[in-house]
Design a protein around this motif. Sequence first.
Motif, PDB file in Angstrom:
ATOM      1  N   ASP A  49       0.828  -1.205   0.000  1.00  0.00           N
ATOM      2  CA  ASP A  49       0.000   0.000   0.000  1.00  0.00           C
ATOM      3  C   ASP A  49       0.868   1.263   0.000  1.00  0.00           C
ATOM      4  O   ASP A  49       0.549   2.239  -0.689  1.00  0.00           O
ATOM      5  N   LEU A  50       1.960   1.249   0.768  1.00  0.00           N
ATOM      6  CA  LEU A  50       2.870   2.393   0.780  1.00  0.00           C
ATOM      7  C   LEU A  50       3.469   2.623  -0.610  1.00  0.00           C
ATOM      8  O   LEU A  50       3.555   3.763  -1.067  1.00  0.00           O
ATOM      9  N   GLN A  51       3.870   1.548  -1.266  1.00  0.00           N
ATOM     10  CA  GLN A  51       4.424   1.659  -2.610  1.00  0.00           C
ATOM     11  C   GLN A  51       3.398   2.206  -3.589  1.00  0.00           C
ATOM     12  O   GLN A  51       3.697   3.032  -4.431  1.00  0.00           O
ATOM     13  N   THR A  52       2.150   1.745  -3.487  1.00  0.00           N
ATOM     14  CA  THR A  52       1.083   2.214  -4.363  1.00  0.00           C
ATOM     15  C   THR A  52       0.837   3.697  -4.173  1.00  0.00           C
ATOM     16  O   THR A  52       0.664   4.447  -5.137  1.00  0.00           O
ATOM     17  N   LYS A  53       0.831   4.154  -2.928  1.00  0.00           N
ATOM     18  CA  LYS A  53       0.625   5.581  -2.638  1.00  0.00           C
ATOM     19  C   LYS A  53       1.723   6.424  -3.254  1.00  0.00           C
ATOM     20  O   LYS A  53       1.477   7.517  -3.745  1.00  0.00           O
ATOM     21  N   ARG A  54       2.960   5.940  -3.227  1.00  0.00           N
ATOM     22  CA  ARG A  54       4.068   6.682  -3.800  1.00  0.00           C
ATOM     23  C   ARG A  54       3.932   6.840  -5.305  1.00  0.00           C
ATOM     24  O   ARG A  54       4.306   7.855  -5.872  1.00  0.00           O
TER      25      ARG A  54
END
Length: 107
Positions: A100-105
Amino acid sequence: MDDDRTEKIRQRAYEIFRREGGILGNHERHWHQAEMEIDREAALPMTADDALPEAREIDSADVLTVEALAVRTGISGEEAQELLDRLGNDRAAIEQAARDLQTKRRS
């Protein structure tokens, strides 16, 4: 001394290879990851008390866990540590939160 380092790297690379299912073809990445882990371990302070914040104790396995999560998912070490602190041992939740953190970035 260099022979000892090389042997440690060789053993760690093999451990990484086995942990990832023994799939051939990633030997350079395994070796590079092993080098980074061994060199970071060598750079750690000599005693745990020097390395640990007073409010929270961790063991050396946690350092490797944080590092492995960060490398595997592409998040920072601080983000990996936060996820592990917040989610404990729930591997599925940790992996999902990292994705999820990667997707947000990317957004």
